[in-house]
Design a protein around this motif. Sequence first.
Motif, short mmCIF file in Angstrom:
data_model
loop_
_atom_site.label_atom_id
_atom_site.label_comp_id
_atom_site.label_asym_id
_atom_site.label_seq_id
_atom_site.Cartn_x
_atom_site.Cartn_y
_atom_site.Cartn_z
N SER A 21 0.71 -1.36 0.06
CA SER A 21 -0.10 0.02 -0.04
C SER A 21 0.90 1.30 0.18
O SER A 21 0.44 2.30 0.66
CB SER A 21 -1.02 -0.02 1.12
OG SER A 21 -1.97 0.87 0.90
N VAL A 22 1.91 1.19 -0.70
CA VAL A 22 2.83 2.30 -0.80
C VAL A 22 2.38 2.82 -2.41
O VAL A 22 2.14 4.10 -2.42
CB VAL A 22 4.34 2.27 -0.65
CG1 VAL A 22 5.15 3.34 -0.99
CG2 VAL A 22 4.64 1.73 0.59
N TRP A 34 10.83 6.13 -7.01
CA TRP A 34 10.95 5.18 -5.90
C TRP A 34 11.27 3.73 -6.47
O TRP A 34 12.18 3.00 -5.88
CB TRP A 34 9.66 5.10 -5.06
CG TRP A 34 9.60 6.15 -3.83
CD1 TRP A 34 9.12 7.25 -3.93
CD2 TRP A 34 10.58 6.17 -2.84
NE1 TRP A 34 9.53 8.03 -2.46
CE2 TRP A 34 10.29 7.30 -2.12
CE3 TRP A 34 11.65 5.02 -2.30
CZ2 TRP A 34 10.93 7.84 -0.84
CZ3 TRP A 34 12.27 5.61 -1.16
CH2 TRP A 34 12.12 6.71 -0.44
N MET A 35 10.54 3.19 -7.41
CA MET A 35 10.70 2.06 -7.94
C MET A 35 12.16 1.94 -8.43
O MET A 35 12.88 0.87 -8.31
CB MET A 35 9.79 1.76 -9.04
CG MET A 35 9.95 0.29 -9.69
SD MET A 35 9.50 -0.95 -8.28
CE MET A 35 7.80 -0.63 -7.87
N PHE A 36 12.82 2.77 -9.16
CA PHE A 36 14.06 2.72 -9.67
C PHE A 36 14.85 2.80 -8.57
O PHE A 36 16.07 2.13 -8.64
CB PHE A 36 14.38 4.07 -10.74
CG PHE A 36 13.79 3.55 -12.14
CD1 PHE A 36 14.19 2.45 -13.11
CD2 PHE A 36 12.93 4.18 -12.55
CE1 PHE A 36 13.61 2.31 -14.07
CE2 PHE A 36 12.51 4.29 -14.00
CZ PHE A 36 12.64 2.84 -14.44
N ILE A 49 8.44 -6.80 -4.15
CA ILE A 49 6.97 -7.22 -4.35
C ILE A 49 6.28 -6.07 -3.80
O ILE A 49 6.52 -5.58 -2.72
CB ILE A 49 6.82 -8.40 -3.43
CG1 ILE A 49 7.57 -9.71 -3.82
CG2 ILE A 49 5.40 -8.86 -3.42
CD1 ILE A 49 7.58 -11.02 -3.07
N PHE A 50 5.21 -5.55 -4.66
CA PHE A 50 4.56 -4.51 -4.14
C PHE A 50 3.24 -4.67 -4.52
O PHE A 50 2.83 -5.37 -5.26
CB PHE A 50 5.29 -3.23 -4.81
CG PHE A 50 5.12 -3.12 -6.39
CD1 PHE A 50 4.24 -2.46 -6.91
CD2 PHE A 50 6.09 -3.90 -7.10
CE1 PHE A 50 4.20 -2.55 -8.08
CE2 PHE A 50 6.12 -3.73 -8.22
CZ PHE A 50 4.99 -3.00 -9.04
N THR A 51 2.30 -3.76 -3.96
CA THR A 51 0.97 -3.62 -4.00
C THR A 51 0.51 -2.47 -4.93
O THR A 51 1.26 -1.20 -4.58
CB THR A 51 -0.04 -3.90 -2.83
OG1 THR A 51 0.47 -2.77 -1.99
CG2 THR A 51 0.61 -5.23 -2.29
N THR A 52 -0.63 -2.47 -5.40
CA THR A 52 -1.27 -1.30 -6.13
C THR A 52 -2.56 -1.50 -6.15
O THR A 52 -3.08 -2.58 -5.94
CB THR A 52 -0.64 -0.82 -7.32
OG1 THR A 52 -1.18 0.38 -7.76
CG2 THR A 52 -0.68 -1.87 -8.43
#
Length: 142
Positions: A21-22, A34-36, A49-52
Amino acid sequence: NPLPPIPEIGIKKFDLIYAFSVFSHLSEEYFNSWMFYLLSLLDEQGTIIFTTRGMHFINYIEKNEINKNIFKNYEDIKIKYNSGQFQFFGHKRSDELDGSWYGEAFIPFPYLEEKYRAYKPRLINDIHGVDQTVFALTKKKY
C-alpha cells in the motif's frame, strides 16, 4: 522527503523488498523515482514485491460510489486501466501528504511490462474482494 533516497540505508543491498500500500498512493513520477531507487538497492538476484490498486478496487469504488469528487468517470478509468495506462488521482490527505504526489494510483500490468520489462514483471495475484493487486519485479537475469 517524499522522494528517494533514504540516507540511513546507505549502500546496503537486499534480497527482497516488500512494499504494501505504498505505490497505490503515488503519482507516476514518484512511483518511478521510488521504483528505480528500490531496484538499485536489490542484490543481483533480488526481488521487489509491491501492491497497487487494481480492477477490483475500481469496481468497488464504482459500486459503492466512493470518493465521487475524486473519481468522476468510472467507465473512463476502466478503459484506461484495461489499455495499460498509469492513472493517478491526487488528493490532499494532510499537510505532509500533498495531492500533487499523494492520492490513488492504478497501475496495470501492461504498464509494468512495458516500463520494467528488464525486471521480468509478474502479476502475483489479483484477488476478488481485495483492493490491492500484488506484483513482483526481479533483478535476476534469466
